[in-house]
Design a protein around this motif. Structure first.
Motif, PDB file in Angstrom:
ATOM      1  N   UNK A 265     -34.305  23.626 -32.076  1.00 28.59           N
ATOM      2  CA  UNK A 265     -34.607  24.865 -30.619  1.00 28.59           C
ATOM      3  C   UNK A 265     -35.849  24.723 -30.608  1.00 28.59           C
ATOM      4  N   UNK A 266     -36.381  24.542 -29.185  1.00 33.15           N
ATOM      5  CA  UNK A 266     -38.147  24.265 -29.023  1.00 33.15           C
ATOM      6  C   UNK A 266     -38.257  26.158 -28.667  1.00 33.15           C
ATOM      7  N   UNK A 267     -39.487  26.981 -29.269  1.00 34.36           N
ATOM      8  CA  UNK A 267     -39.526  27.908 -29.081  1.00 34.36           C
ATOM      9  C   UNK A 267     -40.315  28.280 -27.833  1.00 34.36           C
ATOM     10  N   UNK A 268     -40.396  27.747 -27.054  1.00 32.54           N
ATOM     11  CA  UNK A 268     -40.533  27.995 -25.734  1.00 32.54           C
ATOM     12  C   UNK A 268     -40.290  26.649 -24.320  1.00 32.54           C
ATOM     13  N   UNK A 269     -38.832  27.153 -24.438  1.00 26.30           N
ATOM     14  CA  UNK A 269     -37.965  25.519 -23.387  1.00 26.30           C
ATOM     15  C   UNK A 269     -38.555  25.389 -22.584  1.00 26.30           C
ATOM     16  N   UNK A 270     -39.037  24.400 -21.689  1.00 27.04           N
ATOM     17  CA  UNK A 270     -38.847  23.948 -19.702  1.00 27.04           C
ATOM     18  C   UNK A 270     -37.851  24.524 -19.665  1.00 27.04           C
ATOM     19  N   UNK A 271     -38.034  25.002 -18.058  1.00 23.66           N
ATOM     20  CA  UNK A 271     -36.830  24.819 -16.567  1.00 23.66           C
ATOM     21  C   UNK A 271     -36.052  23.764 -17.152  1.00 23.66           C
ATOM     22  N   UNK A 272     -34.754  24.500 -16.346  1.00 29.52           N
ATOM     23  CA  UNK A 272     -33.556  23.244 -16.644  1.00 29.52           C
ATOM     24  C   UNK A 272     -33.820  21.568 -15.666  1.00 29.52           C
TER      25      UNK A 272
ATOM     26  N   UNK B  91     -57.535  21.943 -27.644  1.00 26.78           N
ATOM     27  CA  UNK B  91     -57.414  20.558 -27.175  1.00 26.78           C
ATOM     28  C   UNK B  91     -56.138  19.925 -27.358  1.00 26.78           C
ATOM     29  N   UNK B  92     -56.236  18.334 -26.593  1.00 24.86           N
ATOM     30  CA  UNK B  92     -55.288  17.337 -26.610  1.00 24.86           C
ATOM     31  C   UNK B  92     -54.660  17.547 -28.053  1.00 24.86           C
ATOM     32  N   UNK B  93     -54.506  17.656 -28.861  1.00 28.14           N
ATOM     33  CA  UNK B  93     -54.512  17.913 -30.819  1.00 28.14           C
ATOM     34  C   UNK B  93     -53.909  19.023 -30.496  1.00 28.14           C
ATOM     35  N   UNK B  94     -54.018  19.948 -30.173  1.00 31.56           N
ATOM     36  CA  UNK B  94     -52.889  21.228 -30.324  1.00 31.56           C
ATOM     37  C   UNK B  94     -51.567  20.686 -30.110  1.00 31.56           C
ATOM     38  N   UNK B  95     -52.231  20.086 -28.547  1.00 29.08           N
ATOM     39  CA  UNK B  95     -50.683  20.490 -27.529  1.00 29.08           C
ATOM     40  C   UNK B  95     -49.821  19.045 -28.594  1.00 29.08           C
ATOM     41  N   UNK B  96     -50.573  18.487 -28.899  1.00 24.35           N
ATOM     42  CA  UNK B  96     -49.650  17.267 -29.965  1.00 24.35           C
ATOM     43  C   UNK B  96     -49.171  17.843 -31.507  1.00 24.35           C
ATOM     44  N   UNK B  97     -49.561  18.954 -32.199  1.00 22.83           N
ATOM     45  CA  UNK B  97     -49.031  19.550 -32.276  1.00 22.83           C
ATOM     46  C   UNK B  97     -48.162  20.303 -32.365  1.00 22.83           C
TER      47      UNK B  97
ATOM     48  N   UNK C  39     -43.974  20.562 -33.910  1.00 26.64           N
ATOM     49  CA  UNK C  39     -43.420  21.370 -34.261  1.00 26.64           C
ATOM     50  C   UNK C  39     -42.626  22.589 -34.031  1.00 26.64           C
ATOM     51  N   UNK C  40     -42.436  21.847 -32.420  1.00 25.08           N
ATOM     52  CA  UNK C  40     -41.254  22.271 -31.483  1.00 25.08           C
ATOM     53  C   UNK C  40     -41.064  23.407 -31.012  1.00 25.08           C
ATOM     54  N   UNK C  41     -42.583  23.602 -30.998  1.00 23.44           N
ATOM     55  CA  UNK C  41     -43.382  24.888 -30.078  1.00 23.44           C
ATOM     56  C   UNK C  41     -43.390  24.535 -28.876  1.00 23.44           C
ATOM     57  N   UNK C  42     -43.031  23.299 -28.037  1.00 25.27           N
ATOM     58  CA  UNK C  42     -42.830  22.997 -26.936  1.00 25.27           C
ATOM     59  C   UNK C  42     -42.682  21.635 -26.756  1.00 25.27           C
TER      60      UNK C  42
ATOM     61  N   UNK D 121     -49.276  29.226 -25.052  1.00 21.10           N
ATOM     62  CA  UNK D 121     -51.069  29.618 -26.128  1.00 21.10           C
ATOM     63  C   UNK D 121     -51.012  31.349 -25.604  1.00 21.10           C
ATOM     64  N   UNK D 122     -50.295  31.877 -24.303  1.00 18.29           N
ATOM     65  CA  UNK D 122     -50.072  33.476 -24.675  1.00 18.29           C
ATOM     66  C   UNK D 122     -49.010  33.666 -26.131  1.00 18.29           C
ATOM     67  N   UNK D 123     -48.768  33.539 -26.220  1.00 18.38           N
ATOM     68  CA  UNK D 123     -47.804  33.442 -27.636  1.00 18.38           C
ATOM     69  C   UNK D 123     -48.574  33.486 -29.064  1.00 18.38           C
ATOM     70  N   UNK D 124     -49.305  33.013 -29.612  1.00 15.96           N
ATOM     71  CA  UNK D 124     -50.338  32.881 -29.851  1.00 15.96           C
ATOM     72  C   UNK D 124     -49.106  32.212 -31.163  1.00 15.96           C
ATOM     73  N   UNK D 125     -49.554  32.143 -32.001  1.00 12.61           N
ATOM     74  CA  UNK D 125     -50.092  31.818 -33.843  1.00 12.61           C
ATOM     75  C   UNK D 125     -48.532  32.255 -34.456  1.00 12.61           C
ATOM     76  N   UNK D 126     -47.692  32.208 -34.961  1.00 10.17           N
ATOM     77  CA  UNK D 126     -46.095  32.722 -35.560  1.00 10.17           C
ATOM     78  C   UNK D 126     -47.212  33.133 -36.550  1.00 10.17           C
ATOM     79  N   UNK D 127     -47.967  32.812 -37.464  1.00  8.87           N
ATOM     80  CA  UNK D 127     -48.832  34.105 -37.957  1.00  8.87           C
ATOM     81  C   UNK D 127     -49.733  34.048 -38.434  1.00  8.87           C
TER      82      UNK D 127
END
Length: 93
Positions: free
Chosen positions: A1-8, A36-42, A46-49, A70-76
């Motif tokens: 399951x993705x942490x921040x899912x897209x709309x339908x 950075x774009x690498x962060x988006x890839x991460x 990691x199934x955040x998005x 981005x506003x949700x921040x890191x898990x830890x």
């Protein structure tokens, strides 16, 4: 399951047909999130998005979803940001 899912899918489909500015490429997503774009890839690995589209033309993302992630921040968040798995960093004397 993705942490921040897209709309339908229907909403995304109609947004694409109308040329919605909320669908952005990897670089625009990174710029909007302040990372950075690498962060988006991460985040994707990691199934955040998840990308709305992922193919030969690259990855495209739903902008409000990226901003929420981005506003949700890191898990830890460590109590001491300078600390790592081996303890706090020692200052060289």
């Amino acid at each position: 399951m993705v942490a921040y899912p897209n709309p339908d899918g229907i909403e995304i489909h109609f947004a694409r047909l109308q040329g919605d500015a909320n669908l952005v490429d990897l670089w625009e997503a990174a710029r909007a999130a302040g990372v950075k774009p690498g962060t988006i890839r991460v985040w994707v690995s990691r199934r955040k998005i998840e990308p709305v589209l992922n193919g030969e033309a690259g990855m495209y993302f739903h902008l409000p979803t990226i901003k929420a992630a981005a506003e949700g921040g890191a898990k830890h968040k460590p109590a001491d940001p300078a600390a790592n798995s081996r303890g706090p960093h020692a200052h060289a004397a």
